[in-house]
Scaffold this motif. Structure first.
Motif, short mmCIF file in Angstrom:
data_model
loop_
_atom_site.label_atom_id
_atom_site.label_comp_id
_atom_site.label_asym_id
_atom_site.label_seq_id
_atom_site.Cartn_x
_atom_site.Cartn_y
_atom_site.Cartn_z
N GLY A 277 0.79 -1.22 0.00
CA GLY A 277 0.00 0.00 0.00
C GLY A 277 0.82 1.27 0.00
O GLY A 277 1.84 1.38 -0.68
N ASN A 278 0.37 2.24 0.83
CA ASN A 278 1.02 3.55 0.93
C ASN A 278 1.28 3.86 2.40
O ASN A 278 0.82 3.14 3.29
CB ASN A 278 0.12 4.63 0.33
CG ASN A 278 -0.21 4.36 -1.12
OD1 ASN A 278 0.68 4.31 -1.97
ND2 ASN A 278 -1.49 4.16 -1.42
N ILE A 279 2.01 4.94 2.65
CA ILE A 279 2.17 5.41 4.03
C ILE A 279 0.82 5.97 4.48
O ILE A 279 0.27 6.88 3.84
CB ILE A 279 3.27 6.48 4.12
CG1 ILE A 279 4.62 5.87 3.71
CG2 ILE A 279 3.34 7.05 5.53
CD1 ILE A 279 5.73 6.88 3.58
N PHE A 280 0.27 5.42 5.54
CA PHE A 280 -1.10 5.77 5.92
C PHE A 280 -1.28 5.55 7.42
O PHE A 280 -0.83 4.56 7.97
CB PHE A 280 -2.10 4.90 5.14
CG PHE A 280 -3.53 5.17 5.48
CD1 PHE A 280 -4.22 6.20 4.88
CD2 PHE A 280 -4.19 4.39 6.43
CE1 PHE A 280 -5.55 6.46 5.19
CE2 PHE A 280 -5.52 4.64 6.76
CZ PHE A 280 -6.20 5.68 6.13
N GLY A 282 -4.50 6.00 10.52
CA GLY A 282 -5.92 6.20 10.73
C GLY A 282 -6.71 4.98 10.30
O GLY A 282 -6.16 4.02 9.76
N PRO A 283 -8.01 5.01 10.52
CA PRO A 283 -8.82 3.84 10.18
C PRO A 283 -8.96 3.68 8.66
O PRO A 283 -9.23 4.64 7.94
CB PRO A 283 -10.18 4.15 10.82
CG PRO A 283 -10.21 5.64 10.93
CD PRO A 283 -8.80 6.08 11.16
N THR A 284 -8.73 2.48 8.20
CA THR A 284 -8.97 2.17 6.79
C THR A 284 -10.46 1.96 6.59
O THR A 284 -11.23 1.84 7.55
CB THR A 284 -8.21 0.91 6.37
OG1 THR A 284 -8.73 -0.21 7.11
CG2 THR A 284 -6.72 1.05 6.64
N SER A 285 -10.88 1.87 5.34
CA SER A 285 -12.30 1.68 5.06
C SER A 285 -12.81 0.38 5.66
O SER A 285 -13.97 0.29 6.10
CB SER A 285 -12.53 1.68 3.54
OG SER A 285 -11.76 0.68 2.91
N SER A 286 -11.94 -0.64 5.72
CA SER A 286 -12.37 -1.92 6.28
C SER A 286 -12.44 -1.88 7.81
O SER A 286 -13.04 -2.76 8.42
CB SER A 286 -11.43 -3.04 5.83
OG SER A 286 -10.12 -2.84 6.35
N GLU A 287 -11.83 -0.86 8.43
CA GLU A 287 -11.82 -0.76 9.90
C GLU A 287 -12.93 0.14 10.44
O GLU A 287 -13.24 0.09 11.64
CB GLU A 287 -10.48 -0.19 10.38
CG GLU A 287 -9.29 -1.09 10.20
CD GLU A 287 -8.01 -0.40 10.62
OE1 GLU A 287 -7.28 -0.96 11.45
OE2 GLU A 287 -7.74 0.72 10.13
N LYS A 288 -13.50 0.99 9.61
CA LYS A 288 -14.39 2.04 10.12
C LYS A 288 -15.57 1.48 10.91
O LYS A 288 -16.00 2.07 11.90
CB LYS A 288 -14.86 2.91 8.97
CG LYS A 288 -13.76 3.85 8.48
CD LYS A 288 -14.23 4.73 7.33
CE LYS A 288 -13.10 5.64 6.88
NZ LYS A 288 -13.50 6.47 5.71
N SER A 289 -16.06 0.34 10.48
CA SER A 289 -17.20 -0.24 11.21
C SER A 289 -16.80 -0.75 12.59
O SER A 289 -17.66 -1.00 13.44
CB SER A 289 -17.81 -1.39 10.40
OG SER A 289 -16.87 -2.43 10.22
N ASN A 290 -15.50 -0.88 12.83
CA ASN A 290 -15.04 -1.37 14.13
C ASN A 290 -14.65 -0.24 15.09
O ASN A 290 -14.28 -0.51 16.24
CB ASN A 290 -13.84 -2.30 13.95
CG ASN A 290 -14.25 -3.65 13.39
OD1 ASN A 290 -15.34 -4.14 13.70
ND2 ASN A 290 -13.40 -4.25 12.58
N LEU A 291 -14.74 1.01 14.62
CA LEU A 291 -14.42 2.12 15.52
C LEU A 291 -15.32 2.11 16.75
O LEU A 291 -14.91 2.51 17.84
CB LEU A 291 -14.59 3.45 14.78
CG LEU A 291 -13.49 3.82 13.78
CD1 LEU A 291 -13.88 5.05 13.00
CD2 LEU A 291 -12.16 4.03 14.50
N GLN A 292 -16.55 1.62 16.60
CA GLN A 292 -17.49 1.59 17.73
C GLN A 292 -17.02 0.69 18.86
O GLN A 292 -17.52 0.78 19.97
CB GLN A 292 -18.86 1.12 17.25
CG GLN A 292 -18.85 -0.30 16.68
CD GLN A 292 -20.21 -0.71 16.16
OE1 GLN A 292 -21.22 -0.59 16.87
NE2 GLN A 292 -20.24 -1.19 14.92
#
Length: 353
Positions: A277-280, A282-292
């Motif tokens: 990937g790239n230098i990144f 924060g939450p990836t799109s696949s992680e956003k649902s797990n922020l809760q």
């Protein structure tokens, strides 16, 4: 010369681009054009980008002599054979090349070859190969390299056994003809098979830095791990010998990758590319649902207005709907501004000084 990218048939090869995967047929045709064509078809199904041949005859690469220095020593893969005997067995007839190239091109694959002398360079130019390979054992033949450079096509140069001075001389041979010529260097260990501990893959990014060109790996180890690791270290091209079966009696069979293994390698490399990937942050799109499910500040006991927040009634727990735990120490000792039910995520409007 300062170009981290080359183009083979308009295909861009270099950092950030898909790894250019080359299937080296070498002697694994075992003297049969039909088998060579079968290998090309199977390699296409495995997902490789290019087919590579070797263009020589026994007479263009050595002489017919059986004295000690022309005999391969030891009990290894080729031990006891003269060089002339080995190359007479292993060479790819030149009249096959265009048929193999046409087959590869019809399947969307590039086809080029290692040129071992000037006549091979000229022959390959006539059938319009898109690039030339220079083998490790020829890396010190600067006259051959310079002649290949006159064709103004990308040069892919293997560096097995070569020291920095040898590589520098090869680069100067190209630059002396045309400073704009495209070069890709291959890290390589010229042992058959090569032991993993000899590979020194950390050389790959260093080689790219000091010679200002893209670097790949010509891999003679068994298995897929070394090639996959090389990609993670920045290798932009991978070359592996491929055969239908290592149980064949061909001169290169024992250290070659079987076609189904080549497919596994291609799949593994493509997955590694996704993973790099790239230098990144924060939450990836696949992680956003797990922020809760992150921790947050939650009221853990029923509280009345004016009641003081303590470590017992306000805790950092899951789920993540309250204020960040970084505010816990700031809130302890303050008062509830309203009635708060146990299990409520805390927010600033529930807090008073």
């Amino acid at each position: 010369m300062n170009n981290k990218y080359i183009y083979v048939n308009n295909k861009k090869i270099g950092p950030g681009e898909p790894t250019y995967i080359i299937a080296e047929i070498s002697a694994n045709h075992n003297g049969s054009l039909d088998r060579a064509i079968e290998l090309v078809n199977l390699c296409s199904e495995s997902g490789v980008d290019a087919i590579k041949l070797q263009t020589y005859t026994a007479d263009t690469i050595t002489i017919n002599e059986d004295s000690e220095i022309f005999t391969i020593p030891g009990e290894g893969l080729w031990g006891g054979k003269t060089l002339y005997e080995l190359y007479s067995e292993a060479y790819t007839p030149w009249e096959w090349h265009k048929t193999i190239k046409d087959t590869a091109n019809s399947l969307g694959l590039d086809m080029f070859s290692s040129a071992f002398d000037k006549s091979a360079v000229d022959f390959l130019d006539k059938i319009n190969v898109p690039a030339y390979k220079i083998a490790s054992f020829e890396v010190t033949d600067t006259n051959l390299i310079a002649y290949a450079a006159t064709k103004n096509k990308p040069l892919l140069i293997s560096t097995g056994m070569a020291n920095i001075s040898d590589i520098d001389n090869a680069m100067k041979a190209v630059k002396g003809v045309n400073d704009s010529n495209q070069v890709l260097l291959f890290k390589c260990v010229s042992s058959y098979p090569a032991p993993p501990e000899a590979m020194n893959l950390r050389t790959i990014p260093y080689m790219s830095e000091i010679f200002n060109v893209p670097v790949g790996l010509s891999d003679h180890t068994l298995g897929t791990e070394i090639s996959v690791a090389a990609v993670s270290l920045g290798a932009v091209a991978i070359e592996k010998h491929v055969t239908i079966s290592r149980n064949d009696e061909g001169p290169d069979s024992k250290f070659s990758m079987e076609v189904d293994e080549m497919k596994d390698l291609v799949d593994q490399i493509r997955n590694v590319e996704k993973g790099l990937g790239n230098i990144f942050f924060g939450p990836t799109s696949s992680e956003k649902s797990n922020l809760q499910f992150q921790r947050s500040l939650i009221v853990t006991q029923d509280m009345s207005p004016g009641e003081i927040f303590t470590g017992e009634n306000l805790r950092s727990i899951r789920p993540g709907f309250g204020l960040s735990p970084i505010f816990l120490d700031q809130i302890i000792g303050l008062k509830a501004s309203k009635e708060i039910v146990r299990g409520t995520p805390i927010s600033w409007d529930m807090i008073s000084g």
